[in-house]
Design a protein around this motif. Structure first.
Motif, short mmCIF file in Angstrom:
data_model
loop_
_atom_site.label_atom_id
_atom_site.label_comp_id
_atom_site.label_asym_id
_atom_site.label_seq_id
_atom_site.Cartn_x
_atom_site.Cartn_y
_atom_site.Cartn_z
N LEU A 1 -2.03 -1.87 -5.49
CA LEU A 1 -3.13 -2.61 -4.87
C LEU A 1 -4.44 -1.84 -5.00
O LEU A 1 -5.48 -2.42 -5.28
N ASP A 2 -4.37 -0.51 -4.83
CA ASP A 2 -5.58 0.30 -4.96
C ASP A 2 -6.08 0.31 -6.40
O ASP A 2 -7.29 0.33 -6.65
N ILE A 3 -5.15 0.34 -7.37
CA ILE A 3 -5.57 0.30 -8.77
C ILE A 3 -6.33 -1.00 -9.06
O ILE A 3 -7.39 -0.99 -9.69
N GLU A 4 -5.80 -2.13 -8.58
CA GLU A 4 -6.47 -3.40 -8.79
C GLU A 4 -7.83 -3.41 -8.11
O GLU A 4 -8.81 -3.92 -8.66
N GLY A 5 -7.90 -2.85 -6.90
CA GLY A 5 -9.17 -2.80 -6.19
C GLY A 5 -10.21 -1.98 -6.92
O GLY A 5 -11.40 -2.29 -6.89
N GLN A 6 -9.76 -0.93 -7.60
CA GLN A 6 -10.69 -0.11 -8.37
C GLN A 6 -11.17 -0.84 -9.62
O GLN A 6 -12.33 -0.74 -10.01
N ILE A 7 -10.24 -1.59 -10.26
CA ILE A 7 -10.60 -2.31 -11.48
C ILE A 7 -11.47 -3.52 -11.15
O ILE A 7 -12.47 -3.79 -11.83
N ASN A 8 -11.09 -4.25 -10.11
CA ASN A 8 -11.72 -5.53 -9.79
C ASN A 8 -12.66 -5.37 -8.59
O ASN A 8 -12.44 -5.94 -7.53
N ALA A 9 -13.69 -4.56 -8.77
CA ALA A 9 -14.63 -4.30 -7.67
C ALA A 9 -15.36 -5.59 -7.30
O ALA A 9 -15.79 -6.34 -8.18
#
Length: 733
Positions: free
Chosen positions: A44-52
């Motif tokens: 979830l954190d990876i996606e949050g970093q990619i999809n700001a």
């Protein structure tokens, strides 16, 4: 032969079914117990970093920062200052003001009335409230509102309760909290409702919107902000706040309103910036909702059904490709649902089941094949070539290969070859001795230990051990080598009539080291931990003794704090020993400055200055920031503890050649290490100086462990004029 093949097919079918049911049970248990929760949060954190998320320009963070504190004075501010700030912001015509400061204790009557007047005059302020344990209940909660004078004059209230995930990181917010049927909207829900955001009117927040929502934190500084000092000194441009949603709160490090957030968002954020991220997600429709448990389970079960279908119908290579494709598909589902519809569908359970089931199934198939071939080799004397009429039989591709290979098995070539193959497959050193006790055979591990077999064969066991520099304890059957390694020696008769034996040497160095640590731990528990407890009991029983109650309770508190300190030091050493380091990019000036700040209260009591001259430029190193911070705390704490009053503790930082290392130093003006401690300064539970109070010696042991895990070095140097300087070099990898 057909009967053996049918048996193999039936057994594999049963094992396939058992493993399939076990994986389904694993999925259910994983979802209920959250075994893969941390992994899913990592994704979830990876996606949050990619999809700001994009930033809504109507949100403004009005920060009570270091500049504001410097201008107005230390915290808490007089309520009249808050009233002035509200009046000035309200004059700029914002849509709503969320004032994220808890007003639950009364101030002076005049200042409280001034704040109430400002709230009433503004008509746009929403105040926060928290929750507390409900009296006479086990786990009941009740709201803790602002003082009635403030609550009645504010336009609304909203809760600011925050429950971090199991990894201690805050990602989720309860948009509406419910207690015994009564609902409490979040501060941001109440604020957006006041700002006439129709979707977030209290009566509209229903159904799925009441669920816990997860937030993607945007880039640090992306939300518009301003220091409260700018408003208070009258230099703020009025148009900056016009028609805006203003969030007011404390951001200064010293005020404590800071929480753990995902590393991509900075790792630590003030509560105000977290509220801003939530408001931004609400306004831009970027709130992330977790998929329902039934749908999550259905998707993961579907993946496992496809995996086991490939086990049943495909060859091992095709089944591997299918497993890889399923893993990729699960990742795709995870990221697509998040990015497309803001639905978080955890897939960790299915990934765990695939990772476990694929090697288990492959192992079981290979084990069945191995057993079948071994049984056939023992039963058959050997066959020449396959008959021209041979047809493959079997349950799947592997079983067909087994049926074919069993026709070609010719049996065992001899006991010597069999024994050599068996012992060569062992990771332990194994030797075979003949009837005279001379070594006749050894495996690869034995050759690594004693040398080539050509030199070893014919030697008596005692001569072989002496040549290797070993000492055999026959009572314990333990072999101690000169290099510090320890082996456990076991023997079994190979041929009782001849007197030959098989000897196995299993390395137990780590086990012996663990035993030593256990003995040290028992010593710690029986002495260091027991002493303060005995003192507490003794003090508690001295009701009628000469000590007055305050003094007696003070001593009890000192002993209790000593116990807590011992426990914390011991737990930290055990934690870093078991878990190791978690390296990440760390700005070294900040680490040292924060360590100096943490030491200030203790140093201030003794009039000691903790001095740190930062490096000219920011420098980032790949270290474990938490381990290094605690290491510095231990060194600075010792320096303050043993330094005389009104002295100085100096922190230093330098960069090694080409930035491959960082050099830290802590110097004091104390008496230096005692002679007993200088002999082995980093030993656990070793000799220690108790002149400045009780000490377990665990602090320096932790320091040494952190340095070793960072592939570093530590030196202790005398300071001219008196004192001790610790110089630590850590590898920057």
């Amino acid at each position: 032969m057909r009967g053996g093949t049918n048996f193999l097919k039936s057994r594999l079918t049963a094992e396939w079914l058992i493993l399939f049911v076990a994986m389904l049970a694993l999925l259910v248990a994983t979802q209920q117990r959250g075994w893969t929760q941390r992994f899913d949060l990592f994704l979830l954190d990876i996606e949050g970093q990619i999809n700001a998320p994009e930033t809504d320009p109507s949100i403004i963070l009005l920060k009570i920062d270091d500049r504001a504190l410097s201008q107005v004075g230390s915290w808490p501010w007089d309520r009249s200052v808050h009233a002035e700030l509200i009046d000035k912001v309200s004059a700029f015509a914002p849509r709503a003001i969320a004032y994220d400061v808890l007003f639950i204790e009364p101030g002076t009557e005049a200042s409280d009335q001034a704040l109430a007047n400002a709230l009433r005059s503004s008509g746009k302020v929403v105040l926060p409230h928290s929750f507390a344990a409900k009296p006479n209940t086990v786990d009941g909660l009740m709201p803790v509102y602002p003082l009635p004078l403030f609550r009645t004059n504010a336009e609304g209230t909203g809760h600011v309760a925050l429950v971090p995930e199991e990894d201690g990181v805050s990602r989720q917010f309860d948009l509406v909290f419910e207690i015994d049927g009564e609902t409490f909207p979040h501060l941001m829900v109440a604020t957006l409702a006041l700002a006439r955001q129709t979707k977030w009117q209290n009566e509209a927040v229903a159904g799925d919107e009441r669920d816990t929502a997860y937030v993607r934190y945007g880039e640090i500084g992306s939300i518009r902000e301003m220091s409260a000092a700018t408003v208070l000194d009258g230099s703020a441009p009025p148009q900056f706040f016009e028609d805006a949603i203003v969030l007011v709160g404390a951001t200064s490090q010293g005020l404590g309103d800071r929480y753990s957030v995902p590393s991509y968002a900075g790792g630590i954020l003030p509560g105000l910036e977290m509220q801003g991220a939530l408001a931004n997600a609400m306004l831009t429709d970027n709130l992330v909702k977790r998929a329902s448990a039934p749908w999550t389970l259905i998707v993961q079960i579907a993946a496992i059904v496809l995996l086991f279908a490939s086990f049943w119908r495909l060859s091992p290579r095709s089944a591997l490709i299918a497993a890889i494709a399923l893993v990729a598909g699960l990742f795709a589902v995870f990221f697509i649902t998040l990015m497309a519809v803001n639905i978080w569908l955890p897939v960790g359970g299915a990934l765990l089941a695939i990772v476990i089931s694929y090697p288990l199934w492959g192992w079981r198939r290979l084990t069945s094949v191995s057993r079948f071939l071994e049984a056939e080799a023992a039963e058959l004397g050997g066959l020449a070539t396959l008959p021209s009429s041979h047809k493959s039989e079997g349950f799947d591709v592997v079983a067909q290969q087994v049926a074919k290979l069993k026709q070609l098995t010719k049996g065992v070539t001899g006991n010597l070859t069999l024994i050599q193959d068996v012992i060569n497959a062992s990771p332990d050193a194994m030797l075979v001795t003949d009837g005279d006790g001379a070594v006749s055979m050894g495996n690869f591990a034995a050759q690594n230990l004693f040398g080539p077999m050509k030199k070893v064969q014919g030697l008596q066991l005692r001569d072989l051990l002496d040549a290797a520099g070993g000492e055999l304890d026959e009572e314990r059957n333990e072999l101690d080598l000169g290099d510090g390694r320890t082996f456990w020696l076991a023997s079994a008769d190979l041929d009782a009539d001849v007197g030959s034996q098989v000897l196995c040497l299993r390395e137990v160095t780590e086990i012996k080291e663990a035993e030593r640590h256990r003995r040290e731990t028992l010593e710690f528990l029986s002495h260091d931990m027991r002493s303060p407890q005995v003192a507490i009991i003794g003090l508690a029983q001295q009701k009628d003794a000469g000590l007055k109650a305050p003094e007696r309770f003070g001593r009890i508190e000192d002993q209790a704090r000593r116990t807590l300190k011992l426990t914390e030091d011991f737990v930290q050493i055990a934690r870093i020993s078991n878990e190791g380091l978690e390296r990440e990019e760390t700005e070294m000036n900040s680490v040292l400055q924060e360590a100096a700040d943490r030491a200030f209260p203790l140093a201030h009591k003794k009039g000691i200055k903790v001095v740190f001259d930062p490096h000219e430029e920011p420098f980032f190193a790949r270290l474990d920031p938490f381990a290094v911070a605690r290491m510095l705390d231990n060194l600075i704490g010792n320096a303050v503890k043993f330094s005389p009053e009104n002295s100085q503790v100096t922190l230093g930082f330098d960069v090694g050649t080409n930035g491959q290392a960082v050099v830290l130093s802590v110097a004091d003006q104390g008496p230096g290490l005692s002679p007993e401690r200088r002999a082995d300064p980093f030993a656990r539970f070793g000799a220690r100086d108790t002149s400045a109070g009780p000490s377990s010696g665990l602090g320096l042991a932790y320091v040494k462990q952190v340095v070793d895990l960072h592939d570093g070095e530590i030196a202790i140097e005398p300071v001219p004029g008196g004192g001790t300087k610790f110089v630590i070099t850590l590898a920057n990898v």
